[in-house]
Design a protein around this motif. Sequence first.
Motif, PDB file in Angstrom:
ATOM      1  N   TYR A 154       0.779  -1.220   0.000  1.00  0.00           N
ATOM      2  CA  TYR A 154       0.000   0.000   0.000  1.00  0.00           C
ATOM      3  C   TYR A 154       0.820   1.285   0.000  1.00  0.00           C
ATOM      4  N   THR A 155       2.144   1.197   0.140  1.00  0.00           N
ATOM      5  CA  THR A 155       2.906   2.432   0.018  1.00  0.00           C
ATOM      6  C   THR A 155       2.860   2.906  -1.415  1.00  0.00           C
ATOM      7  N   PRO A 156       2.840   4.211  -1.628  1.00  0.00           N
ATOM      8  CA  PRO A 156       2.810   4.717  -3.002  1.00  0.00           C
ATOM      9  C   PRO A 156       4.092   4.348  -3.731  1.00  0.00           C
ATOM     10  N   GLU A 157       4.013   4.309  -5.045  1.00  0.00           N
ATOM     11  CA  GLU A 157       5.180   3.933  -5.837  1.00  0.00           C
ATOM     12  C   GLU A 157       6.349   4.872  -5.576  1.00  0.00           C
ATOM     13  N   LEU A 158       6.047   6.161  -5.367  1.00  0.00           N
ATOM     14  CA  LEU A 158       7.092   7.125  -5.037  1.00  0.00           C
ATOM     15  C   LEU A 158       7.047   7.377  -3.539  1.00  0.00           C
ATOM     16  N   ILE A 159       8.060   6.924  -2.817  1.00  0.00           N
ATOM     17  CA  ILE A 159       8.063   7.057  -1.370  1.00  0.00           C
ATOM     18  C   ILE A 159       8.494   8.454  -0.964  1.00  0.00           C
ATOM     19  N   CYS A 160       9.566   8.946  -1.553  1.00  0.00           N
ATOM     20  CA  CYS A 160      10.026  10.270  -1.177  1.00  0.00           C
ATOM     21  C   CYS A 160      10.752  10.901  -2.348  1.00  0.00           C
ATOM     22  N   CYS A 161      10.526  12.167  -2.530  1.00  0.00           N
ATOM     23  CA  CYS A 161      11.178  12.859  -3.642  1.00  0.00           C
ATOM     24  C   CYS A 161      11.771  14.153  -3.130  1.00  0.00           C
ATOM     25  N   ASN A 162      13.057  14.305  -3.295  1.00  0.00           N
ATOM     26  CA  ASN A 162      13.726  15.514  -2.855  1.00  0.00           C
ATOM     27  C   ASN A 162      14.782  15.866  -3.890  1.00  0.00           C
ATOM     28  N   ILE A 163      14.339  16.129  -5.100  1.00  0.00           N
ATOM     29  CA  ILE A 163      15.246  16.294  -6.223  1.00  0.00           C
ATOM     30  C   ILE A 163      15.370  17.760  -6.591  1.00  0.00           C
ATOM     31  N   LEU A 164      16.594  18.237  -6.663  1.00  0.00           N
ATOM     32  CA  LEU A 164      16.831  19.612  -7.084  1.00  0.00           C
ATOM     33  C   LEU A 164      16.565  19.733  -8.577  1.00  0.00           C
ATOM     34  N   HIS A 174      16.802  -4.576   0.359  1.00  0.00           N
ATOM     35  CA  HIS A 174      15.734  -5.558   0.488  1.00  0.00           C
ATOM     36  C   HIS A 174      14.551  -4.898   1.184  1.00  0.00           C
ATOM     37  N   LEU A 175      13.371  -5.417   0.901  1.00  0.00           N
ATOM     38  CA  LEU A 175      12.141  -4.884   1.485  1.00  0.00           C
ATOM     39  C   LEU A 175      12.246  -4.718   2.993  1.00  0.00           C
ATOM     40  N   LYS A 185      10.824  -1.124  -6.050  1.00  0.00           N
ATOM     41  CA  LYS A 185      11.247  -1.705  -7.323  1.00  0.00           C
ATOM     42  C   LYS A 185      10.187  -2.675  -7.817  1.00  0.00           C
ATOM     43  N   LYS A 186       9.719  -2.452  -9.037  1.00  0.00           N
ATOM     44  CA  LYS A 186       8.659  -3.282  -9.594  1.00  0.00           C
ATOM     45  C   LYS A 186       9.124  -4.728  -9.754  1.00  0.00           C
ATOM     46  N   GLY A 187       8.254  -5.648  -9.340  1.00  0.00           N
ATOM     47  CA  GLY A 187       8.529  -7.061  -9.519  1.00  0.00           C
ATOM     48  C   GLY A 187       9.571  -7.632  -8.592  1.00  0.00           C
ATOM     49  N   ALA A 188       9.923  -6.901  -7.530  1.00  0.00           N
ATOM     50  CA  ALA A 188      10.941  -7.401  -6.600  1.00  0.00           C
ATOM     51  C   ALA A 188      10.643  -6.894  -5.199  1.00  0.00           C
ATOM     52  N   ASN A 189      11.092  -7.650  -4.209  1.00  0.00           N
ATOM     53  CA  ASN A 189      10.949  -7.224  -2.819  1.00  0.00           C
ATOM     54  C   ASN A 189      12.109  -6.303  -2.459  1.00  0.00           C
TER      55      ASN A 189
END
Length: 344
Positions: free
Chosen positions: A42-52, A107-108, A129-133
Amino acid sequence: WLILPALNPAICWELCHLKNFNDTQSAGNLLDLNLLRIFRDYTPELICCNILPFSQVNNLKYKDLSNFKFSSYLTGLIEGDGSIITPKTERSVKGRINYPSIQFVFHLKDYPLASMIQKEIKVGSLTRKKGANAYVLTINSYKGLILLISMINGNMRTPKIYSLYNLIDWLNFKFKEINIPKKPLNNSSLDSNAWLSGFIEAEGLFSVRTTITSKYSKVECKFELSQRQHDHKGNNNLDFLEFIAKFLLSSVKAIRVNKPNPEYRVRTTSLNSNLILENYLNTFPLFGSKYLDFEDWFKVLDKFKSGKFKHKSKFEEIILIKSSMNNARTFFTWDHLSKFYNLD
């Protein structure tokens, strides 16, 4: 969304230009796989974004930060299971701009460690990461890349240094005023910094072997590191593994030689080897779930040193400890993250 232990309100969840918010949980709380499954799903695909934004490139400066314990630890982590990516072309075949990046893979179950590292460096995006833990911490802002380079430059010990050099060349060409130096491989003693701790975090395995026969019972405590003989660029990994093996009074063995990707393995083979590793990790500790495996491994090693494993009750206790290590672990505590390195 996961509420993390020991990560205090400095964790900032920035989703583009949305309002920031913070969640915390005390270090004493426990994390089990049921909770991990919840935030895996249930976590969103983007957990955190802090990109300049790449348009904001003013005041980019290189400052040598390689002497921090955190820096050598982070270098080992990158060289163990990370990537340093420099684009070969400015744009993709579809016309999209190609950007360089430095990536860590976790790892997850090591999500709390990944979040802690992100909290300390204050840059990067943490995604599932899609398809992986697994989660991937990606740094691709100019500010973040220069920060990471300032930490790992001079601490690297593996052929991955050539990927670092490619990135440095790319940045120096784009921003000539930065002038980042290309430091050589670090050949200092392994017990002088936390590099091996970070590398073990990514690639190490603590194991306990028990043998029961009608005549006697046997316990073995082993630690091992395995790496491909050649990385994806064809560089041989033998030299730095021999350096590790010498430190652990061991040797490098070729394994999986008939497989498409043969490997090298370093394994502790004596009590003295294990004692060296024990002393090192007590000085430069682990911080992910491998810390818990090391703690259990050490409990068994302590019984082995004293000869207590020969008693039936102690042998049964060792078997119980072994049954919850590594992939069999379902119960996690994260109190040890309260002692994590602070870059500031």
